[in-house]
Design a protein around this motif. Structure first.
Motif, short mmCIF file in Angstrom:
data_model
loop_
_atom_site.label_atom_id
_atom_site.label_comp_id
_atom_site.label_asym_id
_atom_site.label_seq_id
_atom_site.Cartn_x
_atom_site.Cartn_y
_atom_site.Cartn_z
N ALA A 17 1.00 -1.17 0.09
CA ALA A 17 -0.05 0.07 0.14
C ALA A 17 0.88 1.23 -0.19
CB ALA A 17 -0.85 -0.04 1.11
N VAL A 18 0.39 2.25 -0.42
CA VAL A 18 1.05 3.61 -0.61
C VAL A 18 0.47 4.24 0.60
CG1 VAL A 18 1.53 5.76 -1.87
CG2 VAL A 18 1.35 3.38 -2.93
N PRO A 19 1.11 4.66 1.76
CA PRO A 19 0.20 5.35 2.98
C PRO A 19 0.17 6.70 2.73
CG PRO A 19 2.65 5.02 3.30
CD PRO A 19 2.42 4.25 2.10
N LYS A 20 0.71 7.54 1.99
CA LYS A 20 0.28 8.86 1.85
C LYS A 20 0.50 9.29 0.29
CE LYS A 20 2.27 10.04 6.44
NZ LYS A 20 3.11 11.20 6.96
N PRO A 21 -0.59 8.84 -0.59
CA PRO A 21 -0.85 9.17 -1.80
C PRO A 21 -0.87 10.72 -2.26
CG PRO A 21 -2.85 8.48 -1.18
CD PRO A 21 -1.94 8.06 0.08
N GLY A 22 -1.07 11.46 -1.46
CA GLY A 22 -1.22 12.75 -1.58
C GLY A 22 0.34 13.33 -1.86
N ARG A 23 1.23 12.77 -1.03
CA ARG A 23 2.55 13.12 -1.48
C ARG A 23 3.19 12.68 -2.71
NH1 ARG A 23 6.15 12.24 3.94
NH2 ARG A 23 4.84 13.51 5.42
N VAL A 24 2.89 11.46 -3.17
CA VAL A 24 2.97 11.01 -4.66
C VAL A 24 2.34 11.95 -5.87
CG1 VAL A 24 2.67 8.92 -6.13
CG2 VAL A 24 3.25 8.57 -3.53
N LEU A 25 1.23 12.56 -5.33
CA LEU A 25 0.70 13.14 -6.40
C LEU A 25 1.43 14.64 -6.66
CD1 LEU A 25 -1.80 14.37 -8.10
CD2 LEU A 25 -3.21 14.92 -6.08
N ALA A 26 1.85 15.27 -5.50
CA ALA A 26 2.60 16.31 -5.28
C ALA A 26 3.96 16.21 -5.97
CB ALA A 26 2.68 16.85 -3.79
N VAL A 27 4.57 15.29 -5.80
CA VAL A 27 5.82 15.17 -6.39
C VAL A 27 5.68 14.88 -7.93
CG1 VAL A 27 7.91 13.60 -6.31
CG2 VAL A 27 6.95 14.39 -4.23
N THR A 28 4.93 14.08 -8.09
CA THR A 28 4.86 13.56 -9.83
C THR A 28 4.17 14.87 -10.42
OG1 THR A 28 2.72 12.68 -9.43
CG2 THR A 28 4.52 11.12 -9.55
N ILE A 136 0.51 7.80 -10.05
CA ILE A 136 -0.58 8.14 -9.21
C ILE A 136 -1.41 7.11 -9.26
CG2 ILE A 136 -2.46 9.85 -9.51
CD1 ILE A 136 -0.53 11.85 -10.55
N ALA A 137 -1.70 6.39 -10.69
CA ALA A 137 -2.67 5.56 -10.72
C ALA A 137 -2.36 4.30 -9.69
CB ALA A 137 -2.80 5.03 -12.14
N ASP A 138 -1.23 4.02 -9.43
CA ASP A 138 -0.57 3.06 -8.54
C ASP A 138 -0.90 3.34 -7.17
OD1 ASP A 138 0.24 1.34 -10.72
OD2 ASP A 138 2.46 1.73 -10.49
N PHE A 140 -3.24 5.65 -5.79
CA PHE A 140 -4.65 5.87 -5.25
C PHE A 140 -5.61 4.67 -5.43
CE2 PHE A 140 -2.73 10.14 -5.49
CZ PHE A 140 -3.63 10.63 -4.59
N PRO A 141 -6.47 4.48 -4.60
CA PRO A 141 -7.59 3.55 -4.76
C PRO A 141 -8.36 4.01 -5.84
CG PRO A 141 -7.66 4.99 -2.94
CD PRO A 141 -6.47 5.29 -3.37
N ALA A 142 -9.22 2.98 -6.34
CA ALA A 142 -9.88 3.35 -7.42
C ALA A 142 -11.04 4.38 -7.18
CB ALA A 142 -10.79 2.03 -7.66
N ASP A 143 -11.60 4.47 -6.03
CA ASP A 143 -12.60 5.59 -5.86
C ASP A 143 -11.95 6.89 -5.75
OD1 ASP A 143 -11.48 4.79 -3.41
OD2 ASP A 143 -13.12 5.23 -2.12
N LYS A 144 -10.94 7.03 -5.54
CA LYS A 144 -10.14 8.22 -5.55
C LYS A 144 -9.25 8.70 -6.60
CE LYS A 144 -10.11 8.62 -0.40
NZ LYS A 144 -9.47 8.77 0.71
N LEU A 145 -9.19 7.91 -7.57
CA LEU A 145 -8.15 8.13 -8.54
C LEU A 145 -8.89 9.26 -9.41
CD1 LEU A 145 -5.76 7.21 -10.46
CD2 LEU A 145 -6.97 5.28 -11.35
N ALA A 146 -10.22 9.13 -10.07
CA ALA A 146 -10.31 10.31 -10.82
C ALA A 146 -10.16 11.79 -10.34
CB ALA A 146 -11.96 9.97 -11.02
N GLY A 147 -10.36 11.74 -8.92
CA GLY A 147 -9.96 13.25 -8.30
C GLY A 147 -8.77 13.37 -8.40
N ALA A 148 -7.86 12.54 -8.29
CA ALA A 148 -6.24 12.66 -8.16
C ALA A 148 -5.80 13.03 -9.89
CB ALA A 148 -5.48 11.68 -7.66
N LEU A 149 -6.46 12.50 -10.61
CA LEU A 149 -5.99 12.60 -12.12
C LEU A 149 -6.52 14.00 -12.39
CD1 LEU A 149 -6.70 9.20 -13.74
CD2 LEU A 149 -4.55 10.12 -13.13
N GLY A 150 -7.77 14.53 -11.71
CA GLY A 150 -8.13 15.91 -12.24
C GLY A 150 -7.34 16.85 -11.65
#
Length: 480
Positions: A17-28, A136-138, A140-150
């Motif tokens: 699991a990725v414990p803090k996906p928000g950080r992954v989103l910020a860095v990428t 990012i796709a890896d 975030f869980p499926a239910d939050k992926l669309a928001g992260a990609l947005g």
């Protein structure tokens, strides 16, 4: 340009699991913004670079196109490669090479060397773009992926639009070399953050057969796109023989047609062509292509017109288009909220109509007062912001979780191809109108007409996007 995921399978293929996906989103997103800021900032530096290398318009076009073609042709290739060797190491390698290639551009002794380095930079940029969304796709869980990609998509659009303003300030204060040198410290920072924050989960062992890389499809797509754009660009060179123009154009069309045929028949294609068979989604894909074509042209034409015809400095030219970025940043989240209440068809079509109005206005009034240009660019920015988010949602809506990455990859390829083609056609029209060098100032009637015709072509493309947005069908009314 925008991010393209490199996965054709669901993130469930990864363990851990990725414990803090928000950080992954910020860095990428930081890495992606670095690439896109550089890509668009070079637009405003084109006259300065043309003068430095004593390059005519036919050669200087490739200061932009070499990067775009290399990036577009490489996105699908490195998307598949990342499945084989892992996202994090490939992403960090691409980011490192991009930063180093940026620094190398400064020391290029001639235009040919500069173009070759830009190709390398474009390939590295494709690695960053592809793996940014895949990570990012890896994460975030499926239910939050669309928001992260947005969020990632909105940041990419804004970065691509503010690039000319930042580039203009750098070119005016220092010279064109600063546009590339600034990538080095930010690139190093992005790599360090990536090493510390990005996850490197182990892949689950698969009992099934290993996917094969579609080498033939990769070659056809890269060669076809390069040949087609080369042929279009050569139309602007007065001494080009018919063979130099016609042969690449025919070859490009045949190679890309062969690519489509191959992708429908191979077991593990680079692009799942079957996704466009759904009428509504196919129309949304087409609308994205034509909208991207028009977007590529408007920013480039406005900053070039300000310098070549208006005599503005790079900083002044870049700041003019800042209003478009601001309008996009306001309209994009508004479109996201509207999309929960109003069908995507309605919101994106309204945005597309505003874009057409703004582009037609620019075509007719670009030589008018600055405040008129500013207002029209604001209309263009609102139109783009309202169109992009709901149209992307329309593409992704109804796609099975294990096919979302593929659906977004097709969108990204169309988007980047349209960006390259829109840039090529825009430059072709203004050079045919009489711009022999982007380093020379000219306000001749023919050149002013050329800019108007080029902007008119972007308006036609935007209108085709509206037609396809409407043609997708569905309700116009408020959602329940």
């Amino acid at each position: 340009m925008t991010a393209a995921p490199s996965v054709t399978r669901t993130p469930a293929s990864l363990t851990g699991a990725v414990p803090k996906p928000g950080r992954v989103l910020a860095v990428t997103t930081l890495g992606l913004a670095l690439v896109l800021l550089n890509q668009s900032s070079v637009n405003v530096a084109l006259p300065s670079m043309s003068g430095y290398f004593h390059a005519g318009a036919g050669t200087a076009d490739w200061f932009l196109l070499s990067f775009m073609i290399a990036t577009t042709a490489s996105i699908l290739v490195f998307g598949r490669i990342s499945d084989l060797i892992g996202r994090k190491p490939l992403y960090l390698t691409g980011l490192s090479v991009f930063a180093l290639a940026s620094a190398a551009c400064v020391f290029a002794p001639n235009s040919l060397t500069f173009i070759v380095i830009r190709v390398l930079q474009g390939i590295a940029g494709a690695v960053v773009i592809t793996n940014s969304t895949a990570l990012i796709a890896d994460a975030f869980p499926a239910d939050k992926l669309a928001g992260a990609l947005g969020i990632n998509l909105s940041a990419a659009a804004v970065a691509n639009t503010v690039g000319p303003a930042i580039g203009g300030v750098l070119v005016t204060a220092f010279d064109w070399q600063a546009v590339f040198l600034v990538n080095l410290p930010f690139g190093i920072a992005a790599v360090v953050l990536g090493i510390r924050i990005l996850p490197n989960p182990r892949r689950a062992v698969s009992d099934g057969p290993r996917d094969r890389f579609d080498y033939f499809g990769a070659a056809l797509s890269a060669l076809g796109l390069t040949a087609l754009l080369f042929g279009v660009d050569r139309l602007s060179v007065a001494d080009s023989s018919p063979v130099v123009v016609v042969v690449p154009l025919i070859a490009g069309v045949l190679l890309l047609a062969g690519f489509v045929v191959v992708e429908t028949r191979v077991r593990h294609p680079l692009v799942d062509v079957a996704l466009v068979k759904d009428w509504a989604r196919g129309c949304a894909y087409g609308a994205a292509f034509f909208n991207s074509f028009s977007r590529a042209g408007v920013t480039l034409l406005v900053v070039l017109h300000a310098q070549i015809v208006g005599g503005s400095s790079p900083a002044e030219a870049g700041l003019v288009v800042m209003v478009m970025a601001f309008a996009m940043s306001v309209a994009s989240p508004l479109a996201g909220r509207l999309a929960s209440r109003v069908p995507a068809r309605t919101v994106s079509s309204v945005g597309g109509v505003l874009l057409v109005i703004g582009l037609v206005g620019l075509a007719l009034l670009l030589d008018g007062p600055t405040w008129v240009t500013t207002v029209l660019l604001a209309v263009v920015g609102v139109g783009i912001g309202l169109f992009t988010t709901p149209n992307t949602t329309s593409i992704m809506s109804g796609v099975a979780p294990d096919r979302r990455a593929v659906a977004n990859a097709v969108r990204s390829v169309l988007y980047n191809s349209a960006q390259a083609l829109g840039t090529t056609v825009s430059l072709l029209i203004v050079t045919v109108a009489g711009v022999a060098s982007y380093a020379e100032n000219t306000g001749s009637g023919a050149v002013q007409t050329g800019f108007a015709v080029a902007l008119g072509a972007t308006a036609v493309s935007a209108a085709l996007a509206v037609v396809l947005s409407i043609a997708r069908g569905g309700s116009w009314r408020t959602l329940d």
